[in-house]
Design an enzyme around this catalytic site. Sequence first.
Site, PDB file in Angstrom:
ATOM      1  N   TRP A 346     -28.273  28.194 -17.849  1.00 48.10           N
ATOM      2  CA  TRP A 346     -29.638  27.955 -17.198  1.00 48.10           C
ATOM      3  C   TRP A 346     -29.522  27.404 -15.747  1.00 48.10           C
ATOM      4  O   TRP A 346     -30.856  27.295 -15.368  1.00 48.10           O
ATOM      5  CB  TRP A 346     -30.719  27.564 -18.185  1.00 48.10           C
ATOM      6  N   GLU A 485     -30.712  19.056 -26.309  1.00 47.18           N
ATOM      7  CA  GLU A 485     -29.407  19.704 -26.992  1.00 47.18           C
ATOM      8  C   GLU A 485     -28.885  18.745 -28.022  1.00 47.18           C
ATOM      9  O   GLU A 485     -27.973  19.267 -28.663  1.00 47.18           O
ATOM     10  CB  GLU A 485     -28.410  19.756 -26.035  1.00 47.18           C
ATOM     11  N   LYS A 605     -30.415  13.652 -25.100  1.00 48.18           N
ATOM     12  CA  LYS A 605     -29.147  13.681 -24.286  1.00 48.18           C
ATOM     13  C   LYS A 605     -29.731  13.687 -22.738  1.00 48.18           C
ATOM     14  O   LYS A 605     -29.393  13.018 -21.853  1.00 48.18           O
ATOM     15  CB  LYS A 605     -28.469  14.914 -24.543  1.00 48.18           C
TER      16      LYS A 605
END
Length: 790
Positions: A346, A485, A605
């Site tokens: 992305w 994530e 994260k």
Amino acid sequence: MTDRTWEYEGYDAAEERLREWLCTLGNGYFATRGALPECAVDGVHYPGTYVAGCYNRLTSRVAGRAVGNEDMVNLPNWLPLRFRLDEGPWLTPDAGAVTGHRLVLHLTSGLLERHTRYNLGEKRELTVRQLRLVHMGDPHLAALRTELTYENLTGELEVEAALDGGVTNAGVPRYRDLDGRHLTHVHTGTAADQATVWLRCRTRTSDIRIGMAVRLTADAPVAVRHEPSRAVQQLRLNLEPGRTVTVDKVVALHTSRDAAISDPLHAAVERGGRAPGFDDLLETHLTAWDQLWRRADLTVPGEPGRILRLHLFHVLQTLSPHTADLDVGVPARGLHGEAYRGHVFWDELFVLPYLNLHFPEVSRALLRYRHRRLEQTRTAARATGRRGALYPWQSGSDGREETQQLHLNPRSGRWLPDNSRLQHHVGSAIAYNVWQYCQASGDTEFLHTKGAEMLLEIARFWADSAVYDESLRRHRIRGVVGPDEYHEAYPGASEPGLDDNAYTNVTAAWVLSRALELLESLPEPRRRELVERAGLDGGELEQWEDVSRTLHVPFHQGVISQFEGYGDLAELDWDAYRKRYQDIRRLDRILEAEGDTVNRYQASKQADVLMLGYLFSPAELRSLFERLGRRLDDDTWRRTVDHYLARTSHGSTLSGLVHGWVLARARRADAWRYCQEALRGDIADLQGGTTAEGIHLGAMAGTLDLVQRGLTGLETRQGALWLDPVPLPELSSYGFSLRYQDHWGVRLRLERRLLEITVPSSDAAPIDVHLPDRSVGLQPGETARLVLPE
């Protein structure tokens, strides 16, 4: 070192991989890492040459399973050129005979200059100067000039150059259990002129044919020999004290993916044979770079400006105007290394907003890459029982899902399931890029055709993914993974996936509302054609309207929840982990190695919820929440920002960028710390060794866009430029040019509170500029000087 160069003094084997990345040269078609030509591939040196879109798929045995992976292929190495005196050992910096070594990367000209002095004993020295280029004018050519000078001796110097097809993909340590032998049928030969050698090969499964031809030029006869997988050229030079001899090496590269050729080997030999000498190649190369810099003009003083220019240099080497002729996406790690296997993620979400305002033809080509794979995304959606377009989290050659099934935790040595393919929000990123590109470029033809097709199919997927919950009286999207994530599943769950990721749901609502808006704005014949082709009916469009207003956005403790149930997770003892470990950016790996899982904790994260503040202005974000029936006031957003700032480990180079952007827009004093992290992420290798495996292209382009749109508040919408500059004391003076619709070279310059906007003379229409306290109309050839409020 200046803002036009990037320099290294002295030889340091431990830093060589990082320098090779930083000194990569490319032109959008191919790139070659900055490895030293005389050094063999080993644990210190790793030359690599990569062509955009050149992939190959292999199957490996990993943890008792057959695992397939598609990789961007490391192509034959054209660099090798070594030298020795009187049949002695070949000279390399690792042999310990170096008395001086300097690398200079010339950013304005795309040149790598290298100076090395070799000590030959008894006050005798050999000085080596090299100039290297990957031609920005002709994307199939590269060249290496080597100048050799003796001091205090005479004698014969043997020079050996090679074209080496015995290469593998071995640049990422954690992939070394995977098969990296992508090339086969390697053959070499000599062209009719005897000064040119060639190599042909092909990839093992994708069957891409590769042709390379190398011409060696020097004031001495060239002898040729052929070894398995290598073509070797040798010559002997008589050197005299103080006299410099020059050896030029010109390479031509083609693959069977190229347009307007019959055979890549024939094309390479022909192009290499007619290529001019090094001096003429250099002149046309410099001209091409000069034209690029004019379109990408950026002026920022001091150290931030020097780093931004380096970032821009590497963005342009990966995505140049040559990219507009290719069927390729945005490789997350550039053409600089093998990390992420060269896949397309992305990251274009962070790259295209910059390109839109400088190289819109490149943005259009990158979006066409996505459109060509639309049928593959429909197939992927149908496999999940849904309609519309399900874009893959990782894409490669044909648009199927390329996300690995397993990933290695280097701390524990264990191969673990990889569930990141559930990041379906990549579809929203593509829709966002379609919309932003068309707003900036004024390309209504693309918006009404290919762009509309993608936008409608992505909207359809989101509407079909939403399930109505009677108890909430809201629609929900279940079983996804957000940008964070770290969180792939609920603690103790047998299946991966999370419910109602706030970023996913809000961006899905945005896609649905934009799709409806687009349909309303289309001319009736085109609207009818699109509706009929997509098989849309009134009932489905009503469903889109309903879902766009009723998607569930969870909250806890007065802040937006990253996903439903996030507030029920345990709090991590951040201080204890920071004391125990020097670097906790990859907290997920630390916890897994301890037998724990990050799924249990409120720990991210990278920016997830806060990505909403990166994509949307405060006004647009408030409007989106209002459409969803939720109120998002300044206090709620401030509390949300603070909540996640305290719970993010910044295990991605994108994290500092997003946090810096959001905090700058919120006029927070701590914004600069995160902006600095985004600027230094790659040059300081803050992620701990990953930079040598390839650049982080999204973070690099994002820092450029931080100046271009983040600090200026620049938006392109409703046929106008909207500006809302924010003060950032550490970066209060900057300027840049941009292309806005039919205007080339609109110049914006900010000097503390003075904003200057210059529209170049042309036949284009006037530009409307809106600021929070006023609006101005600028005719071509006019300059506005506006004093901003305190």
